[in-house]
Design a protein around this motif. Structure first.
Motif, short mmCIF file in Angstrom:
data_model
loop_
_atom_site.label_atom_id
_atom_site.label_comp_id
_atom_site.label_asym_id
_atom_site.label_seq_id
_atom_site.Cartn_x
_atom_site.Cartn_y
_atom_site.Cartn_z
N GLU C 186 20.07 -1.02 -12.89
CA GLU C 186 20.67 -0.52 -14.11
C GLU C 186 22.17 -0.72 -14.16
O GLU C 186 22.80 -0.37 -15.15
N ARG C 189 25.28 1.69 -15.94
CA ARG C 189 24.96 2.24 -17.25
C ARG C 189 25.27 3.73 -17.34
O ARG C 189 25.46 4.26 -18.42
N HIS C 190 25.26 4.41 -16.20
CA HIS C 190 25.48 5.85 -16.27
C HIS C 190 26.95 6.23 -16.21
O HIS C 190 27.29 7.40 -16.34
#
Lengths: 94, 110, 325, 118
Positions: C186, C189-190
């Motif tokens: 990912e 993305r956070h």
């Protein structure tokens, strides 16, 4: 007068380099590299005015845009390492 | 008129150089990571703004000034973001700010 | 005065280099290499090499750090303490260093306008460029036209290195299920703030890369720099959104096509020159007016260089990044 | 200033030797590649240094630099391409190191040689 700014910038570069060499933590070194990058932008901008070739400001612009990628790569590196450590720990537990 | 612009630009450049230098000394002398980050941000924001605005006054209404403005915009956007990313990475890895009395090493649980 | 700045910065560079070699933590060594790259770029600029400084900026600041860090993430980030003696290595280094030092005593003084380098073909390029090619940037003229064979060779070296990395690290492996892929891959993305700012920057980086590509005849720039800058922009996207999204935007197949296509475009321009009655890579025959022919040829081959460099650097990055999970 | 006239060459010699030392003495393969990158940078600096002309400016004609003295464009062309080639080749080296780590579980030269002898 440009000389004054250039001298201030390269002295600051030397100070940032000292911080990068002393550490102590890896984050201090990343901070120093980041600071060094901004100083490079300023130095290149002032030096192109000093040399009378203002159109070479493109170089400073490249650094202003691209230095950011290095920091994000570092962040991603730390994230991957944390994830890997967690995965290893959960394997040990299981 | 040009003399006034010149003087203003020199003042900005000199104070900018001074701010850069002060921030550099701070980044070397401050006691822990977060205070150092605070000192380094002086060079990234105040120093960069002063120096680049000083150069813009020298450049006049040309493409060079537009490029300088772009550099200024990108620096103002990216350097706080880098500081934020770095600080959050350090905090996640367990580096605590000095004087943080609720840290894991401080002993007194909140 | 500028010379003094150069000397100060070069001294810093030597200190940095010593620290790089001494650092046991490889992550620290890579960070210090970043500082060394910045110092080298500033020195290039002070030595009047704006084009070279731009290349070093585009490659050293982003791509080099990213590649080294991805390699460290796949291997280890600490060097083991040396067990063997280093006496012999030091002795060899010192002897070789003394030989080189002795050789420098015979070199022309710094900036000497009468040194052999300055009295050979250099002045000819500077004198004839306005007449034969008529573009302001002599470096681009030499790169694209006078020494077009060299550049063609370099493009093929870049292409070959890219193919080599793909052979070693593989591409198009059997992927796990899509869900797992997204979860594992990912990116950042956070991290909201870097993500927003990064997404804001990507279009500007790519726009600036295109500017460098097409402004290379008039100012510092050209295919090599532009390729590196555009690749850096796409790498930023991959870092922020994760591998999978980045590969959806530009799939590996397209990257392979770019790698080969740019080199092919370059060669085609050369062969077109032959078909129209000139020599290989002779652009004068591409148009009735030889000067315009030269300019057309340079624009086309710079485009080829840019496409190949972008494709290769991105393919290399994806090969490393996809290996990680 | 005459002594300083050779300073750039000395820096080049020192950097070259630092890189050479890293390649010879360090057992870690990534460290060897970093040494190679330093070695490369030293060569780049040498080339650009010999192309510089005292009082010259970058070889790009513009309105502000008409009729000036220009530095030599040829070394710049050679190094410009060499930088991009350099990073591609370094990437190839890193690719080999990653494969070695996967096969041997180590990137220390002496450990790998030991495993090969068994």
């Amino acid at each position: 007068m440009y000389y004054a700014v250039i001298i201030a910038t390269i002295v600051t570069m030397a100070l940032a380099l000292t911080r990068a060499l002393l550490g102590p933590s890896v984050y201090d070194r990343v901070l120093a590299v980041n600071m060094f990058g901004t100083k490079t932008v300023l130095l290149l901008a002032v030096a192109s005015f000093l040399g009378g070739r203002e159109d070479f400001i493109d170089l400073a612009l490249v650094y202003a845009l691209i230095n950011f990628i290095g920091v994000l790569a570092v962040l991603e590196f730390f994230r991957k390492r944390v994830e890997r450590n967690e995965a290893e720990e959960s394997e040990v537990e299981a | 008129m040009t003399a006034a612009i010149d003087i203003a630009s020199w003042i900005l450049l000199t104070t900018g150089g001074l701010a850069v230098l002060v921030g550099g000394i701070g980044a070397l002398r401050m006691p822990d990571l977060y205070t150092r980050m605070h000192a380094a941000s002086v060079t990234d924001s105040l120093g960069a703004i002063l120096v680049l605005v000083g150069l813009m006054l020298q450049g006049g209404l040309t493409l060079v000034t537009a490029k300088l403005a772009a550099i200024l915009l990108f620096l103002v956007l990216t350097s706080p973001t880098s500081s934020n990313a770095l600080a959050s990475a350090a905090l996640l890895a367990g580096t605590r700010p000095m004087g943080d009395r609720h840290g894991p090493d401080s002993g007194d649980t909140p | 005065m500028t010379e003094l700045f150069g000397i100060f910065l070069l001294t810093l560079l030597v200190i940095t280099a010593v620290a790089v070699v001494r650092a046991q933590n490889l992550f620290v060594a890579v960070m210090l290499m970043g500082i060394a790259s910045l110092l080298i770029a500033v020195n290039f600029f002070l030595l009047d090499a704006a084009d070279v400084a731009l290349t070093e900026a585009a490659v050293g600041a982003g791509i080099s750090t990213v590649l080294f860090l991805s390699a460290l993430a796949l291997t280890v980030d600490r060097e083991k303490a040396p067990k063997t003696k280093v006496g012999l290595a030091i002795a060899v280094t010192v002897v070789a260093g003394l030989v080189i030092f002795y050789a420098t005593l015979g070199e022309p003084r710094f900036g000497d306008p009468n040194s052999p380098v300055q009295t050979h073909v250099g002045p000819w390029y500077l004198e004839k460029t306005p007449e034969l090619v008529d573009i302001p940037n002599v470096v681009t003229a030499v790169l694209g036209s006078y020494r077009g064979y060299d550049t063609l060779g370099e493009v093929f070296v870049v292409f070959t290195a890219g193919i080599g990395v793909l052979f070693l690290l593989g591409h198009g492996r059997v992927r796990r299920s899509l869900e797992e892929e997204t979860r594992q891959n990912e990116g950042l993305r956070h991290y909201l703030i870097p993500r927003v700012i990064g997404q804001l920057l990507i279009p500007f980086i790519i726009l600036f890369g295109l500017y460098v590509q097409f402004h290379g005849e008039y100012g510092p720039g050209g295919g090599f720099q532009a390729g590196a800058i555009i690749a850096a922009g796409m790498i930023l996207y991959a870092l922020l959104e994760g591998e999978k999204h980045a590969l959806t935007v530009i799939p590996q197949k397209v990257l392979l096509g770019m790698m080969a296509g740019g080199a092919l475009l370059y060669t085609t321009v050369g062969i077109a020159g032959m078909l129209m009655g000139g020599n290989f890579l002779d652009y004068s025959v591409l148009n009735d007016n030889p000067v315009i022919g030269q300019q057309t040829g340079i624009i086309l081959i710079e485009a080829g260089v840019g496409i190949t460099v972008t494709g290769t650097l991105l393919a290399i990055f994806h090969a490393f990044a996809a290996r990680g999970d | 200033m005459d002594i300083l006239g050779l300073f750039n060459y000395w820096v080049f010699a020192i950097l070259l030797m630092i890189g050479f030392y890293a390649v010879l003495a360090k057992k870690n393969l990534v460290k060897k590649l970093i040494g190679l990158a330093l070695f490369q940078s030293a060569v780049f600096l040498l080339y650009i240094t010999v192309g510089k002309v005292e009082g010259g400016t970058a070889p790009i004609f513009s309105a502000t630099a008409e009729g000036d003295l220009f530095s030599n464009p040829l070394p710049q062309v050679l190094i410009l391409t060499a930088i991009v080639v350099g990073i591609s080749v370094t990437a190839l080296g890193l690719g080999i190191v990653v494969r070695i780590k996967e096969e041997y579980g180590s990137i220390e030269e002496d450990e790998i040689l030991e495993m090969d002898q068994q």
